[in-house]
Design a protein around this motif. Structure first.
Motif, PDB file in Angstrom:
ATOM      1  N   GLU A 188       0.832  -1.207   0.000  1.00  0.00           N
ATOM      2  CA  GLU A 188       0.000   0.000   0.000  1.00  0.00           C
ATOM      3  C   GLU A 188       0.867   1.258   0.000  1.00  0.00           C
ATOM      4  N   LEU A 189       1.973   1.230   0.724  1.00  0.00           N
ATOM      5  CA  LEU A 189       2.840   2.402   0.814  1.00  0.00           C
ATOM      6  C   LEU A 189       3.393   2.825  -0.542  1.00  0.00           C
ATOM      7  N   THR A 190       3.566   1.869  -1.446  1.00  0.00           N
ATOM      8  CA  THR A 190       4.133   2.206  -2.754  1.00  0.00           C
ATOM      9  C   THR A 190       3.141   2.950  -3.639  1.00  0.00           C
ATOM     10  N   HIS A 191       1.849   2.847  -3.329  1.00  0.00           N
ATOM     11  CA  HIS A 191       0.824   3.467  -4.166  1.00  0.00           C
ATOM     12  C   HIS A 191       0.133   4.654  -3.504  1.00  0.00           C
ATOM     13  N   LEU A 192       0.296   4.819  -2.204  1.00  0.00           N
ATOM     14  CA  LEU A 192      -0.405   5.872  -1.475  1.00  0.00           C
ATOM     15  C   LEU A 192       0.157   7.251  -1.761  1.00  0.00           C
ATOM     16  N   LYS A 193      -0.720   8.250  -1.739  1.00  0.00           N
ATOM     17  CA  LYS A 193      -0.273   9.629  -1.605  1.00  0.00           C
ATOM     18  C   LYS A 193      -0.076   9.851  -0.109  1.00  0.00           C
ATOM     19  N   HIS A 194       1.169  10.005   0.310  1.00  0.00           N
ATOM     20  CA  HIS A 194       1.478   9.997   1.738  1.00  0.00           C
ATOM     21  C   HIS A 194       0.852  11.168   2.480  1.00  0.00           C
ATOM     22  N   SER A 195       0.508  12.216   1.754  1.00  0.00           N
ATOM     23  CA  SER A 195      -0.164  13.349   2.403  1.00  0.00           C
ATOM     24  C   SER A 195      -1.560  12.971   2.890  1.00  0.00           C
ATOM     25  N   LEU A 196      -2.147  11.932   2.306  1.00  0.00           N
ATOM     26  CA  LEU A 196      -3.482  11.495   2.718  1.00  0.00           C
ATOM     27  C   LEU A 196      -3.444  10.617   3.964  1.00  0.00           C
ATOM     28  N   LEU A 197      -2.253  10.083   4.286  1.00  0.00           N
ATOM     29  CA  LEU A 197      -2.077   9.270   5.489  1.00  0.00           C
ATOM     30  C   LEU A 197      -0.817   9.749   6.208  1.00  0.00           C
ATOM     31  N   PRO A 198      -0.882  10.898   6.854  1.00  0.00           N
ATOM     32  CA  PRO A 198       0.313  11.463   7.492  1.00  0.00           C
ATOM     33  C   PRO A 198       0.940  10.508   8.502  1.00  0.00           C
ATOM     34  N   TYR A 211      10.946  -1.381  -1.474  1.00  0.00           N
ATOM     35  CA  TYR A 211       9.816  -1.620  -2.373  1.00  0.00           C
ATOM     36  C   TYR A 211       9.368  -0.350  -3.086  1.00  0.00           C
ATOM     37  N   GLU A 212       9.428   0.784  -2.376  1.00  0.00           N
ATOM     38  CA  GLU A 212       9.072   2.049  -3.014  1.00  0.00           C
ATOM     39  C   GLU A 212      10.088   2.360  -4.115  1.00  0.00           C
ATOM     40  N   GLY A 213       9.582   2.768  -5.253  1.00  0.00           N
ATOM     41  CA  GLY A 213      10.464   3.043  -6.376  1.00  0.00           C
ATOM     42  C   GLY A 213      10.826   1.805  -7.167  1.00  0.00           C
ATOM     43  N   VAL A 214      10.456   0.624  -6.662  1.00  0.00           N
ATOM     44  CA  VAL A 214      10.675  -0.635  -7.378  1.00  0.00           C
ATOM     45  C   VAL A 214       9.341  -1.169  -7.880  1.00  0.00           C
ATOM     46  N   HIS A 215       8.392  -1.300  -6.966  1.00  0.00           N
ATOM     47  CA  HIS A 215       7.109  -1.896  -7.336  1.00  0.00           C
ATOM     48  C   HIS A 215       6.375  -1.092  -8.401  1.00  0.00           C
ATOM     49  N   THR A 216       6.474   0.223  -8.355  1.00  0.00           N
ATOM     50  CA  THR A 216       5.767   1.039  -9.341  1.00  0.00           C
ATOM     51  C   THR A 216       6.268   0.775 -10.764  1.00  0.00           C
ATOM     52  N   GLY A 229      15.214  12.765  -5.041  1.00  0.00           N
ATOM     53  CA  GLY A 229      14.112  13.482  -4.410  1.00  0.00           C
ATOM     54  C   GLY A 229      13.807  12.995  -3.004  1.00  0.00           C
ATOM     55  N   GLU A 230      12.509  12.901  -2.701  1.00  0.00           N
ATOM     56  CA  GLU A 230      12.081  12.512  -1.359  1.00  0.00           C
ATOM     57  C   GLU A 230      12.550  11.105  -1.012  1.00  0.00           C
ATOM     58  N   LEU A 231      12.543  10.212  -2.001  1.00  0.00           N
ATOM     59  CA  LEU A 231      12.952   8.837  -1.727  1.00  0.00           C
ATOM     60  C   LEU A 231      14.388   8.767  -1.229  1.00  0.00           C
ATOM     61  N   LYS A 232      15.235   9.684  -1.676  1.00  0.00           N
ATOM     62  CA  LYS A 232      16.637   9.668  -1.249  1.00  0.00           C
ATOM     63  C   LYS A 232      16.753   9.860   0.262  1.00  0.00           C
ATOM     64  N   LEU A 234      -6.462  -0.650 -11.428  1.00  0.00           N
ATOM     65  CA  LEU A 234      -6.626   0.543 -10.591  1.00  0.00           C
ATOM     66  C   LEU A 234      -5.583   0.531  -9.483  1.00  0.00           C
ATOM     67  N   PRO A 235      -4.319   0.796  -9.800  1.00  0.00           N
ATOM     68  CA  PRO A 235      -3.237   0.651  -8.806  1.00  0.00           C
ATOM     69  C   PRO A 235      -3.373   1.556  -7.590  1.00  0.00           C
ATOM     70  N   SER A 236      -4.016   2.701  -7.724  1.00  0.00           N
ATOM     71  CA  SER A 236      -4.094   3.643  -6.603  1.00  0.00           C
ATOM     72  C   SER A 236      -5.312   3.420  -5.713  1.00  0.00           C
ATOM     73  N   LEU A 237      -6.121   2.425  -6.017  1.00  0.00           N
ATOM     74  CA  LEU A 237      -7.314   2.164  -5.218  1.00  0.00           C
ATOM     75  C   LEU A 237      -6.909   1.571  -3.867  1.00  0.00           C
ATOM     76  N   PRO A 238      -7.365   2.126  -2.731  1.00  0.00           N
ATOM     77  CA  PRO A 238      -7.013   1.575  -1.415  1.00  0.00           C
ATOM     78  C   PRO A 238      -7.506   0.129  -1.270  1.00  0.00           C
ATOM     79  N   TYR A 239      -6.788  -0.653  -0.499  1.00  0.00           N
ATOM     80  CA  TYR A 239      -7.114  -2.074  -0.382  1.00  0.00           C
ATOM     81  C   TYR A 239      -8.524  -2.316   0.140  1.00  0.00           C
TER      82      TYR A 239
END
Length: 367
Positions: A100-110, A131-136, A218-221, A319-324
């Motif tokens: 879920e973290l790889t697809h979430l807009k993190h601002s929506l889940l601070p 996983y972030e930056g890989v799964h996408t 960027g932020e991932l760094k 729909l990759p961005s759809l919450p689980y």
């Protein structure tokens, strides 16, 4: 899913499509009606529910660590075994929030990423930067199923021995990750040539051995830096405590076994997430969907082996961005709206066992 996995072997066929012949996926055009319906019927489902995410993650992690402690303290091996199984299943569920973290807009889940990494990712040796930056990339339109996809191998066309090797890699995951964070991370911090190799080859959860990761930007760094630092401190501290006898070898062995158990279940789930029948050609979105798997039939076992919405893996590729927590409702809407001839119904399968059998038979045919 049905109440039991012990169903007929031939249940690997799609629920609504009896044909079992392998489709040449590179020749499948997009089903425009399905893609349009998927976009239009789910517009109101894309906002993650903070309460569901935090409650699910915290309860899963709490049960998992409680059961882990019970495994260590159990007065008999049968009780330890039962507690160990509970620990594996609960921590498996908690760990899958990395998806879920790889697809979430993190601002929506601070702070959810921070909380998950501190409670789950670092202690289980899988911080989210792996996983972030890989799964996408696996979802990239022109990468799926090709040599540039970090999460794809044509397993159905490979030799039979590839499946046990695939599972053995999961068993060895905790040892490999301890080496990655306790040894390679600090060494690569002072050896630039080693750092390039560590970043490219040993910094992503992938199954494609030829895939090489690029340095983060960027932020991932910044996320990568503190997560890797935390995982390194944790790993070095743990090994030091074991070496000095403060943490008994038995308890350390249980820790490794629990993480290995989590990894093995996830590896089995990965084996049935797709049909793995693409020969390396770029695919349309519909072809990617047909090479992916939904197991929508409800049942207790489905919530154990494919939690956090992962029994709707084909739908997730639409729909990759759809919450689980919205996938079940999205599936209901699309199933009701689209006629039986739609491509949507052709990716639905009834059981895990049938899918595993299908994959095993395909590899046998590749000999």
């Amino acid at each position: 899913m049905t109440k039991s996995l012990a169903l007929k072997i031939d249940d690997a066929e799609p629920v609504t499509a009896p044909a079992s012949a392998r489709i040449k996926l590179s020749g499948v055009p997009d089903d425009r009606a399905m893609l349009r319906a998927a976009a239009e019927l789910t517009r109101d489902l894309h906002t993650p529910n903070k309460r569901i995410y935090w409650t699910d993650m915290l309860v899963s992690a709490g049960i998992g660590y409680g059961a882990f402690a019970a495994t260590i303290l159990a007065p008999s091996w049968p009780l330890a075994l039962v507690a160990g199984v509970v620990a594996v299943l609960a921590l498996y569920r908690a760990s899958l929030f990395i998806h879920e973290l790889t697809h979430l807009k993190h601002s929506l889940l601070p702070n959810f990423r921070l909380g998950w990494n501190l409670l789950v990712g670092i202690p289980l040796l899988v911080p989210s930067f792996t996983y972030e930056g890989v799964h996408t990339l696996h979802h990239a339109r022109t990468r799926y199923g090709t040599a540039e996809d970090p999460e794809y191998l044509p397993l159905a066309m490979m030799k039979p021995w590839t499946l046990p090797v695939f599972l053995l890699a999961a068993v060895l995951l905790p040892v490999a990750m301890l080496i990655r964070f306790a040894v390679l991370a600090p060494l690569s911090a002072v050896i630039p040539s080693l750092r390039r190799v560590v970043v490219a080859k040993y910094s992503g959860l992938k199954i494609n051995p030829v895939f090489e990761r690029r340095p983060p930007e960027g932020e991932l760094k910044s996320q990568w830096f503190w997560q890797e630092l935390g995982a390194s401190i944790f790993s070095i501290a743990l090994l030091t405590l074991v070496a000095t006898g403060i943490v008994p070898l038995r308890d350390f062995g249980i820790y490794l076994a629990v993480i290995a158990g989590v990894a093995v279940i996830n590896q089995v789930r990965t084996l049935v997430a797709h049909l793995w029948e693409n020969d390396g050609e770029p695919l349309t979105v519909t072809a990617q969907y047909l090479d992916s798997v939904n197991v929508p039939t409800p049942g207790f076992m489905a919530y154990l082996w494919a939690p956090i919405g992962l029994r709707y893996h084909a739908l997730h590729h639409l729909l990759p961005s759809l919450p689980y927590h919205a996938l079940n409702e999205a599936h209901r809407r699309l199933s009701d709206a689209l006629e039986e001839a739609s491509s949507y119904h052709k990716a639905n399968y009834p059981t895990l066992r049938g899918l595993m059998h299908r994959l095993a038979v395909s590899t046998m045919g590749a000999r």
